[in-house]
Design a protein around this motif. Structure first.
Motif, PDB file in Angstrom:
ATOM      1  N   ARG A  17     -22.685 -41.360 -13.641  1.00  0.00           N
ATOM      2  CA  ARG A  17     -23.894 -41.903 -13.040  1.00  0.00           C
ATOM      3  C   ARG A  17     -23.779 -42.204 -11.550  1.00  0.00           C
ATOM      4  O   ARG A  17     -24.779 -42.406 -10.897  1.00  0.00           O
ATOM      5  N   MET A  18     -22.602 -42.280 -10.984  1.00  0.00           N
ATOM      6  CA  MET A  18     -22.481 -42.691  -9.583  1.00  0.00           C
ATOM      7  C   MET A  18     -22.403 -41.487  -8.655  1.00  0.00           C
ATOM      8  O   MET A  18     -21.507 -41.378  -7.854  1.00  0.00           O
ATOM      9  N   THR A  19     -23.334 -40.598  -8.749  1.00  0.00           N
ATOM     10  CA  THR A  19     -23.335 -39.442  -7.871  1.00  0.00           C
ATOM     11  C   THR A  19     -24.631 -39.332  -7.076  1.00  0.00           C
ATOM     12  O   THR A  19     -24.854 -38.353  -6.411  1.00  0.00           O
ATOM     13  N   GLU A  20     -25.484 -40.339  -7.159  1.00  0.00           N
ATOM     14  CA  GLU A  20     -26.789 -40.257  -6.516  1.00  0.00           C
ATOM     15  C   GLU A  20     -26.730 -40.540  -5.014  1.00  0.00           C
ATOM     16  O   GLU A  20     -27.376 -39.882  -4.239  1.00  0.00           O
ATOM     17  N   GLY A  21     -25.974 -41.557  -4.610  1.00  0.00           N
ATOM     18  CA  GLY A  21     -25.943 -41.946  -3.216  1.00  0.00           C
ATOM     19  C   GLY A  21     -24.875 -41.198  -2.438  1.00  0.00           C
ATOM     20  O   GLY A  21     -24.153 -40.382  -2.989  1.00  0.00           O
ATOM     21  N   PRO A  22     -24.782 -41.460  -1.147  1.00  0.00           N
ATOM     22  CA  PRO A  22     -23.731 -40.822  -0.358  1.00  0.00           C
ATOM     23  C   PRO A  22     -22.361 -41.316  -0.822  1.00  0.00           C
ATOM     24  O   PRO A  22     -22.193 -42.488  -1.106  1.00  0.00           O
ATOM     25  N   ASN A  23     -21.416 -40.416  -0.903  1.00  0.00           N
ATOM     26  CA  ASN A  23     -20.089 -40.768  -1.371  1.00  0.00           C
ATOM     27  C   ASN A  23     -19.292 -41.358  -0.213  1.00  0.00           C
ATOM     28  O   ASN A  23     -18.974 -40.671   0.749  1.00  0.00           O
ATOM     29  N   ILE A  24     -18.992 -42.636  -0.299  1.00  0.00           N
ATOM     30  CA  ILE A  24     -18.220 -43.300   0.740  1.00  0.00           C
ATOM     31  C   ILE A  24     -16.731 -43.194   0.447  1.00  0.00           C
ATOM     32  O   ILE A  24     -15.923 -43.032   1.340  1.00  0.00           O
ATOM     33  N   ALA A  25     -16.355 -43.278  -0.829  1.00  0.00           N
ATOM     34  CA  ALA A  25     -14.945 -43.273  -1.179  1.00  0.00           C
ATOM     35  C   ALA A  25     -14.738 -42.668  -2.555  1.00  0.00           C
ATOM     36  O   ALA A  25     -15.594 -42.771  -3.424  1.00  0.00           O
ATOM     37  N   THR A  26     -13.584 -42.054  -2.729  1.00  0.00           N
ATOM     38  CA  THR A  26     -13.173 -41.542  -4.029  1.00  0.00           C
ATOM     39  C   THR A  26     -11.822 -42.155  -4.359  1.00  0.00           C
ATOM     40  O   THR A  26     -10.861 -41.981  -3.612  1.00  0.00           O
ATOM     41  N   LEU A  27     -11.757 -42.875  -5.456  1.00  0.00           N
ATOM     42  CA  LEU A  27     -10.516 -43.469  -5.929  1.00  0.00           C
ATOM     43  C   LEU A  27     -10.022 -42.633  -7.094  1.00  0.00           C
ATOM     44  O   LEU A  27     -10.761 -42.409  -8.050  1.00  0.00           O
ATOM     45  N   THR A  28      -8.801 -42.150  -6.999  1.00  0.00           N
ATOM     46  CA  THR A  28      -8.200 -41.358  -8.060  1.00  0.00           C
ATOM     47  C   THR A  28      -7.116 -42.190  -8.723  1.00  0.00           C
ATOM     48  O   THR A  28      -6.161 -42.612  -8.066  1.00  0.00           O
ATOM     49  N   ALA A  29      -7.285 -42.442 -10.020  1.00  0.00           N
ATOM     50  CA  ALA A  29      -6.306 -43.243 -10.758  1.00  0.00           C
ATOM     51  C   ALA A  29      -6.558 -43.073 -12.243  1.00  0.00           C
ATOM     52  O   ALA A  29      -7.660 -42.721 -12.658  1.00  0.00           O
ATOM     53  N   SER A  30      -5.527 -43.342 -13.031  1.00  0.00           N
ATOM     54  CA  SER A  30      -5.696 -43.322 -14.478  1.00  0.00           C
ATOM     55  C   SER A  30      -6.128 -44.710 -14.933  1.00  0.00           C
ATOM     56  O   SER A  30      -5.883 -45.695 -14.235  1.00  0.00           O
ATOM     57  N   LYS A  64      -1.747 -38.742 -11.716  1.00  0.00           N
ATOM     58  CA  LYS A  64      -0.959 -38.753 -10.485  1.00  0.00           C
ATOM     59  C   LYS A  64      -0.958 -40.159  -9.895  1.00  0.00           C
ATOM     60  O   LYS A  64      -1.705 -41.029 -10.328  1.00  0.00           O
ATOM     61  N   LYS A  65      -0.154 -40.352  -8.870  1.00  0.00           N
ATOM     62  CA  LYS A  65      -0.123 -41.637  -8.174  1.00  0.00           C
ATOM     63  C   LYS A  65      -1.528 -41.948  -7.644  1.00  0.00           C
ATOM     64  O   LYS A  65      -2.206 -41.050  -7.138  1.00  0.00           O
ATOM     65  N   PRO A  66      -1.982 -43.218  -7.769  1.00  0.00           N
ATOM     66  CA  PRO A  66      -3.332 -43.552  -7.280  1.00  0.00           C
ATOM     67  C   PRO A  66      -3.511 -43.217  -5.800  1.00  0.00           C
ATOM     68  O   PRO A  66      -2.575 -43.327  -5.009  1.00  0.00           O
ATOM     69  N   SER A  67      -4.707 -42.791  -5.450  1.00  0.00           N
ATOM     70  CA  SER A  67      -5.025 -42.516  -4.055  1.00  0.00           C
ATOM     71  C   SER A  67      -6.488 -42.863  -3.808  1.00  0.00           C
ATOM     72  O   SER A  67      -7.283 -42.960  -4.731  1.00  0.00           O
ATOM     73  N   LEU A  68      -6.817 -43.054  -2.542  1.00  0.00           N
ATOM     74  CA  LEU A  68      -8.178 -43.374  -2.139  1.00  0.00           C
ATOM     75  C   LEU A  68      -8.530 -42.486  -0.961  1.00  0.00           C
ATOM     76  O   LEU A  68      -7.768 -42.383  -0.003  1.00  0.00           O
TER      77      LEU A  68
END
Length: 168
Positions: A17-30, A64-68
């Motif tokens: 659901r969070m794809t409507e607005g401009p993407n400011i950040a992407t957090l990758t983590a399990s 993978k190791k968390p990243s932002l």
């Protein structure tokens, strides 16, 4: 346990659901990485609750190791992989978390300092922390709790929990 299930459900819902607005950040983590770091989990949970169409924090599941990744514009982005840098960047980027990072440069340096020490809790450190807090309410000498206070709190809670389990 309950919060872990809740966060996993939120992660799944958010990715849809969070794809409507401009993407400011992407957090990758399990989900396991998020549940093992209570401060990161708290910040993400706060952002998900405060989310709207004006900004987007996208969560991507990965082992993978968390990243932002912070997007400055269409063509410029910054990749962060160090935990404290990711936490400070989240607080500096999203209005809901800005109170945790004071705009004052001196305060920011104190927040950086105390966060860098939160992973090295020793008897000497605890004595120094106790002496420091005898003169102020919060470690960065702010009017309210900062990111450094929360980081120290969760580090001390983990240390206390580990000591409590060792004594059983």
């Amino acid at each position: 346990f309950f919060f872990s299930k809740f966060l996993t459900k939120l992660l799944t819902m958010t990715m849809m659901r969070m794809t409507e607005g401009p993407n400011i950040a992407t957090l990758t983590a399990s989900p396991q990485q998020l549940t093992s770091d209570p401060l990161l989990k708290l910040l993400v949970h706060t952002l998900l609750r405060k989310s709207n169409k004006a900004f987007t924090l996208t969560l991507q599941k990965s082992n993978k190791k968390p990243s932002l990744i912070l997007y400055h514009s269409t063509h410029h982005a910054t990749l962060l992989k160090q935990r404290n840098a990711m936490l400070r960047a989240l607080c500096g980027t999203f209005a809901a978390l800005k109170p945790l990072m004071d705009a004052n440069c001196e305060i920011k340096s104190q927040i950086h300092f105390w966060m860098s020490l939160s992973g090295t809790l020793s008897e000497d450190f605890l004595s120094d922390l106790d002496a420091h807090l005898s003169n102020c309410a919060f470690v960065a000498n702010t009017a309210m709790a900062s990111l450094a206070d929360l980081d120290l709190y969760f580090s001390l809670a983990k240390l206390w929990s580990n000591n409590k389990n060792d004594n059983k």
